[in-house]
Design a protein around this motif. Structure first.
Motif, PDB file in Angstrom:
ATOM      1  N   LEU A  53      34.016 -30.416  24.176  1.00  0.00           N
ATOM      2  CA  LEU A  53      34.361 -31.803  24.479  1.00  0.00           C
ATOM      3  C   LEU A  53      34.306 -32.066  25.968  1.00  0.00           C
ATOM      4  O   LEU A  53      34.326 -31.137  26.780  1.00  0.00           O
ATOM      5  N   GLY A  54      34.258 -33.332  26.321  1.00  0.00           N
ATOM      6  CA  GLY A  54      34.309 -33.733  27.720  1.00  0.00           C
ATOM      7  C   GLY A  54      35.736 -34.013  28.137  1.00  0.00           C
ATOM      8  O   GLY A  54      36.581 -34.388  27.311  1.00  0.00           O
ATOM      9  N   HIS A  55      36.026 -33.833  29.405  1.00  0.00           N
ATOM     10  CA  HIS A  55      37.372 -34.042  29.939  1.00  0.00           C
ATOM     11  C   HIS A  55      37.914 -35.425  29.567  1.00  0.00           C
ATOM     12  O   HIS A  55      39.100 -35.581  29.246  1.00  0.00           O
ATOM     13  N   ILE A  56      37.040 -36.436  29.574  1.00  0.00           N
ATOM     14  CA  ILE A  56      37.459 -37.803  29.301  1.00  0.00           C
ATOM     15  C   ILE A  56      38.032 -37.968  27.894  1.00  0.00           C
ATOM     16  O   ILE A  56      38.806 -38.892  27.623  1.00  0.00           O
ATOM     17  N   GLU A  57      37.666 -37.080  26.981  1.00  0.00           N
ATOM     18  CA  GLU A  57      38.171 -37.162  25.612  1.00  0.00           C
ATOM     19  C   GLU A  57      39.623 -36.701  25.503  1.00  0.00           C
ATOM     20  O   GLU A  57      40.275 -36.952  24.484  1.00  0.00           O
ATOM     21  N   ALA A  58      40.118 -36.050  26.533  1.00  0.00           N
ATOM     22  CA  ALA A  58      41.491 -35.545  26.514  1.00  0.00           C
ATOM     23  C   ALA A  58      42.392 -36.225  27.529  1.00  0.00           C
ATOM     24  O   ALA A  58      43.614 -36.161  27.412  1.00  0.00           O
ATOM     25  N   TYR A  59      41.805 -36.907  28.510  1.00  0.00           N
ATOM     26  CA  TYR A  59      42.588 -37.439  29.633  1.00  0.00           C
ATOM     27  C   TYR A  59      41.894 -38.682  30.187  1.00  0.00           C
ATOM     28  O   TYR A  59      40.661 -38.785  30.142  1.00  0.00           O
ATOM     29  N   GLU A  60      42.662 -39.616  30.710  1.00  0.00           N
ATOM     30  CA  GLU A  60      42.097 -40.835  31.305  1.00  0.00           C
ATOM     31  C   GLU A  60      41.399 -40.497  32.625  1.00  0.00           C
ATOM     32  O   GLU A  60      42.027 -40.363  33.670  1.00  0.00           O
ATOM     33  N   THR A  61      40.093 -40.354  32.571  1.00  0.00           N
ATOM     34  CA  THR A  61      39.307 -39.948  33.729  1.00  0.00           C
ATOM     35  C   THR A  61      37.856 -40.322  33.492  1.00  0.00           C
ATOM     36  O   THR A  61      37.458 -40.614  32.354  1.00  0.00           O
ATOM     37  N   VAL A  66      42.498 -17.202  29.420  1.00  0.00           N
ATOM     38  CA  VAL A  66      43.327 -17.601  30.559  1.00  0.00           C
ATOM     39  C   VAL A  66      43.613 -19.105  30.482  1.00  0.00           C
ATOM     40  O   VAL A  66      42.711 -19.913  30.282  1.00  0.00           O
ATOM     41  N   ILE A  67      44.872 -19.472  30.650  1.00  0.00           N
ATOM     42  CA  ILE A  67      45.259 -20.881  30.666  1.00  0.00           C
ATOM     43  C   ILE A  67      44.986 -21.440  32.061  1.00  0.00           C
ATOM     44  O   ILE A  67      45.556 -20.974  33.048  1.00  0.00           O
ATOM     45  N   GLY A  68      44.112 -22.425  32.145  1.00  0.00           N
ATOM     46  CA  GLY A  68      43.749 -23.008  33.428  1.00  0.00           C
ATOM     47  C   GLY A  68      44.602 -24.213  33.768  1.00  0.00           C
ATOM     48  O   GLY A  68      45.678 -24.432  33.194  1.00  0.00           O
ATOM     49  N   ALA A  69      44.110 -25.022  34.711  1.00  0.00           N
ATOM     50  CA  ALA A  69      44.777 -26.265  35.103  1.00  0.00           C
ATOM     51  C   ALA A  69      43.705 -27.341  35.239  1.00  0.00           C
ATOM     52  O   ALA A  69      43.590 -28.004  36.247  1.00  0.00           O
ATOM     53  N   HIS A  70      42.920 -27.497  34.177  1.00  0.00           N
ATOM     54  CA  HIS A  70      41.754 -28.376  34.238  1.00  0.00           C
ATOM     55  C   HIS A  70      41.894 -29.617  33.368  1.00  0.00           C
ATOM     56  O   HIS A  70      41.215 -30.615  33.598  1.00  0.00           O
ATOM     57  N   THR A  71      42.761 -29.576  32.352  1.00  0.00           N
ATOM     58  CA  THR A  71      42.890 -30.694  31.414  1.00  0.00           C
ATOM     59  C   THR A  71      44.351 -30.879  31.054  1.00  0.00           C
ATOM     60  O   THR A  71      44.885 -30.140  30.213  1.00  0.00           O
ATOM     61  N   VAL A  72      45.020 -31.831  31.668  1.00  0.00           N
ATOM     62  CA  VAL A  72      46.455 -32.040  31.435  1.00  0.00           C
ATOM     63  C   VAL A  72      46.742 -32.148  29.945  1.00  0.00           C
ATOM     64  O   VAL A  72      46.110 -32.922  29.228  1.00  0.00           O
ATOM     65  N   GLY A  73      47.700 -31.355  29.477  1.00  0.00           N
ATOM     66  CA  GLY A  73      48.122 -31.393  28.087  1.00  0.00           C
ATOM     67  C   GLY A  73      47.330 -30.510  27.163  1.00  0.00           C
ATOM     68  O   GLY A  73      47.823 -30.126  26.100  1.00  0.00           O
TER      69      GLY A  73
END
Length: 306
Positions: free
Chosen positions: A224-232, A147-154
């Motif tokens: 991976l952690g969210h920060i590795e994919a998005y500025e957070t 399922v495609i979520g909405a947790h990591t932009v891009g």
């Protein structure tokens, strides 16, 4: 004109009333038969047969119906990737120290914030885990499916988002039951496509608001952690520090499950399913505090051995 006896007319009227009541309950989703008549239909759509090792690792979940997902907040149908290539770890940035009896209410609050306030149409995460290790089904579409979520932009496509309920900045202890459940989800979800938690994978950015320009192919760890994919700041330094351990532990779980599956395949049909040496799962009973007593049996909660 032929007239029916009064008793027959009364019986027929009663049947019609019962039928109308049953139909109304079905349309309202009161009967939980894996679908229902509301917009939660399809949350457990059919998935392909998993590899035997992954099947042995499948955790137990608190379903959307059980934690109280309001179908009236749902404003989209599930979307799917070809498979899950990576796991993204998050925290919910909500208070710590909560009672696990209140975990479902936190999940409902997050669902409402994501679906309504942020306009995502549903909860963004695929799974949420509380401090007692209870795993909650997140985004609609089927826990076994990509399922495609909405947790990591891009990088939502081809990834699964696991959110630790709480705030796990530097120095904040991450409860052991939570860690074990996160490791279990990682091992199982990547195991469905036989991907190692210790490997790397290629993901394609679908949005330039991520750390990577749109349509860029990037090489990232499978965990991976969210920060590795998005500025957070998500998932917090405490969880980032645990990523190497998550990878090692999940890979170890996969290895044990493969050995178990091979052992079962070599057995006769009469003994293959006795489950004497199965891979232990997460806690049987959700929302119980660590170390709490089971009042019906007087026994403490079973420890997670793997």
């Amino acid at each position: 004109m032929i007239t029916k006896p009064r008793s027959a007319l009364v019986s027929a009227a009663a049947v019609l009333v019962v039928a109308a009541v049953v139909l109304g309950l079905a349309l309202s989703g009161a009967f939980d038969g894996g679908g229902g008549g509301n917009r939660e239909t399809g949350s457990e759509s059919a998935a392909s047969t998993p590899p035997p090792a992954a099947a042995a690792l499948r955790p137990r979940f608190v379903s959307r119906a059980r934690w109280g997902a309001d179908p009236h907040l749902l404003d989209q149908k599930p979307h799917y990737a070809d498979s899950v290539h990576a796991i993204v770890i998050h925290h919910t940035d909500t208070p710590n120290g909560y009672s696990c009896a209140d975990s479902a209410s936190y999940v409902r609050d997050i669902y409402q914030a994501h679906a309504s306030a942020r306009g995502w149409g549903d909860i963004g995460y695929n799974f949420l885990v509380d401090r007692c290790g209870t795993i909650f089904e997140g985004r609609l579409g089927g826990v076994d499916r990509p399922v495609i979520g909405a947790h990591t932009v891009g990088l939502n496509k081809g990834t699964t988002g696991i959110a630790a309920i709480g705030t796990y900045t530097a120095g904040v202890p991450v409860p052991a039951p939570m860690r074990r459940s996160i490791e279990r989800i990682i091992a199982w979800k990547l195991g469905l496509t036989e991907i190692s938690p210790a490997a790397r994978t290629q993901l394609v950015s679908t949005n330039s608001e991520s750390r990577f320009p749109k349509d860029t192919s990037v090489n990232l760890p499978t965990v991976l952690g969210h920060i590795e994919a998005y500025e957070t700041d998500c998932p917090g330094q405490a969880l980032m520090d645990l990523l190497p351990e998550f990878r090692r532990a999940a890979a170890k779980l996969q290895g044990k499950a493969k050995l178990l599956a091979a052992r079962r395949a070599s057995r006769s049909p009469e003994t293959a399913d006795r489950g004497q040496d199965g891979v232990p799962g997460p806690p049987m009973e959700p929302r119980r505090e660590p170390g709490a007593t089971n009042h019906r049996s007087g026994a403490r909660r079973r420890k997670i051995l793997l």
